[in-house]
Design a protein around this motif. Structure first.
Motif, short mmCIF file in Angstrom:
data_model
loop_
_atom_site.label_atom_id
_atom_site.label_comp_id
_atom_site.label_asym_id
_atom_site.label_seq_id
_atom_site.Cartn_x
_atom_site.Cartn_y
_atom_site.Cartn_z
N SER B 63 0.83 -1.22 0.00
CA SER B 63 0.00 0.00 0.00
C SER B 63 0.86 1.26 0.00
N GLN B 103 -7.55 0.46 -0.77
CA GLN B 103 -7.68 -0.86 -0.16
C GLN B 103 -9.03 -1.05 0.53
N ASP B 179 -5.65 -1.29 -5.00
CA ASP B 179 -5.04 -1.87 -3.81
C ASP B 179 -5.96 -2.96 -3.28
N GLU B 180 -5.58 -4.20 -3.46
CA GLU B 180 -6.36 -5.36 -3.03
C GLU B 180 -7.81 -5.26 -3.48
MG MG Z 1 -2.05 -2.68 2.08
#
Ligand code: MG
Ligand code: ATP
Lengths: 274, 284
Positions: B63, B103, B179-180
């Motif tokens: 991140s 995220q 992010d994810e």
């Molecule tokens: Mg992360």
């Protein structure tokens, strides 16, 4: 579309006029904030209850006491602009909670990754707070109508009050945003918010004239923006009220404070995403 | 969609991007928090049109890299170029050319799906008529047409992610940074996100950078991967290369375990707790 190149036209327009972008983006932010208020006005309306109580209970009682020298105007008339300014302060000072919330949600991150100028993100919020403040003013006007307080009803006076209320709301909401950027958590924010409001309120001319204050408190009151907001409102709302400054000085001071806070908030806002 | 043409492999196309051959290139990218080095001299090269995966255990620095590439965070030293622009010197140019999905699931619950998109469409300077068309198109593409006028707080996790993807594609970014993107989604929702990403890449030749913990995701989606460990690049290559490098029959899981060492468990637990708490805060 078969090119990985970003839309050339889009980029050209985005680079064309920083000035127009600023207003377009501020308006976009302010618009969604107002949309949210209209959709769920409970919070704003709940904040309007307190000033009514102040005027109806505190104002009526202290009018009978006649202990506070307010010149040729009644104490209730003296108090009305003070309570309007107070309700503007109380409504705006917790604005930062919403910003902390948006940070926890990742919305701040997305706003900061957009090409919108950071100043516009902050200014847009201040503008929406300004409009929310006007709701407080409407509630106060309705209350004083019911209480037969002698306020000026001419359109210039009301327009001036609306302007001052918007400016005051913008100032305190931006101040609140700065605190949110510094503390970054809801719990700490609520604590500090609580801690700030009462001193700002009592170190002002909202419910008693500066002349009654001990010297040290007067020194604080003279640099307190709330004092200038109250003074501006008092001069414009109430006929024959004694004021410290003319409306131009008061509004000018408030403008300078706002621009200063805007500059600080613009610098701090990106730190929310770090 | 069948119109895919592999731009990244075409030298003439790559030259069209202001002379640089990579959509993302990092130069000793480094970020410290106090005396902790979260990202440590990372050098990555991501081709235009590629789907590139950043893998690594919790706390590896994924991140943090993403935040630097999206201009949210300044590097302590080193720099990176995204879509041909330096993240430190020209952050504004970078911002105009990237789309970002953070995220945490993030949509404004007090606004409808349409309003969420419209806000960002405005902030990206897309003119009104064009904006309406693109929003309608993006909602349709993400299967959200029916929910366009529902408040986002009533959306499921999968719907929010698709809404975020719709938002991130509105301005046709050259580089999409996620992010994810599939964290916390059920297998069906996850599959949908993968499909949409592959289509975005083939329809618009977007370069996609994703972070993930999920090996099957990396295997299914990514053209190339970097495995991060303690802020450093432990390995980089195509999934097949990485597996072959470890020997016959190796899975990507083996590769991950091999390069990210034995400290995953310990750190993972701590970070997971923080993550869970953040999610709880958000809901409570
Ligand atoms: Mg992360
Ligand atoms: N703002 C910050 N202040 C201090 N330390 C930070 C900050 N942000 C990240 N870190 C630390 O930097 C390291 C890398 O964090 P990062 O969030 O980049 O990891 P990650 O690979 O994304 O992990 P995850 O899989 O849990 O999302 C962690 O040890 C984290 O605690």
């Amino acid at each position: 579309m078969t090119s990985a190149k970003p839309d050339a036209q889009l980029i050209a327009s985005a680079e064309s006029s920083a000035f127009l972008d600023f207003f377009r983006d501020s308006a976009a932010i302010a618009k969604v904030e107002l949309l949210k208020v209209m959709r769920d006005p409970t919070e704003v309306l709940a904040r309007a209850v307190q000033p009514i109580l102040w005027l109806v209970v505190f104002g009526e009682v202290f009018s009978r006491v006649r202990g506070i020298p307010t010149g040729s105007v009644s104490y209730l008339a003296f108090l009305t602009p003070g309570i309007l300014a107070q309700s503007v302060l109380f409504a705006a000072i917790f604005y930062g909670v919403a910003v902390v919330w948006e940070r926890d949600l990742g919305i701040v991150h997305k706003l900061l990754v957009s090409p919108a100028p950071r100043s516009a993100l902050v200014f847009g919020k201040a503008v929406s707070a300004g409009f929310r403040g006007v709701i407080q003013a409407v509630v106060i006007y309705l209350t004083v109508l019911a209480l037969h307080v002698n306020v000026r009803w001419n359109p210039f006076s009301i327009a001036g009050v609306v302007l001052a209320v918007m400016l005051g709301s913008a100032i305190f909401s931006t101040f609140s945003l700065i605190i949110a950027c510094l503390v970054k958590s809801r719990e700490r924010f609520m604590g500090i918010g609580q801690l700030m409001t009462m001193p700002l309120f009592f170190a002002s001319n909202a419910i008693y004239p500066l002349a009654l204050m001990p010297r040290w408190l007067r020194v604080v009151a003279v640099i307190n923006p709330l004092t200038y907001l109250v003074d501006a409102l008092r001069g414009m709302m109430i006929a024959h009220a004694q004021t410290l400054h003319g409306p131009l000085i008061n509004l000018g001071f408030l403008c300078i404070v706002f621009v200063g806070l805007l500059a600080v908030a613009t610098r701090l806002y990106p730190s929310l995403a770090r | 969609m069948g119109t895919a043409k592999n731009v990244a492999m075409d030298p003439a196309e790559t030259l069209a991007h202001s002379g640089d051959s990579y959509a993302i290139e990092t130069f000793d990218l480094t970020r410290r928090f106090g005396d902790m080095t979260a990202v440590d001299h990372v050098n990555l090269h991501v081709r235009y049109g590629a789907i590139f995966g950043l893998l690594g255990p919790n706390g590896a620095g994924k991140s943090t890299i993403i935040k630097m590439l999206t201009t949210l965070l300044d590097p302590t030293s080193g720099t990176a170029a995204v879509a041909g622009f330096d993240i430190v010197k020209s952050p504004g140019d970078v911002r105009r050319r990237i789309g970002y999905v953070p995220q945490l699931l993030s949509a404004d619950g007090a606004l409808t799906g349409y309003e969420n998109l419209n806000l960002f469409g405005q902030l990206y300077g897309i003119a009104s008529a064009d904006r309406k068309r693109r929003i309608t198109e993006a909602l349709h593409f993400m299967g959200l047409t029916e929910s366009a006028n529902k408040l986002a707080k009533y959306f499921s996790g999968g719907m929010i992610r698709r809404l975020e993807l719709a938002q991130a594609m509105l301005h046709r970014p050259a580089v999409l940074v996620l992010d994810e993107p599939t964290i916390g989604l059920d297998p069906v929702a996850r599959q949908t996100v993968w499909e949409r990403l592959l289509e975005l890449r083939s329809d618009y030749q977007m370069t996609v950078l994703i972070t993930t913990h999920a090996m099957e995701e990396a295997d299914a989606l990514c053209d190339a991967l970097a495995i991060l460990h303690l802020g450093k690049v432990a390995a980089v290559g195509k999934p097949a290369q990485l597996k072959d490098g470890l020997g016959p029959g190796a899975t990507l899981n083996d590769v991950f375990a091999h390069y990210s060492g034995g400290t995953i468990q310990e750190e993972g637990n701590y970070r997971d707790v923080r993550q869970a708490r953040r999610t709880a805060n958000r809901l409570g």
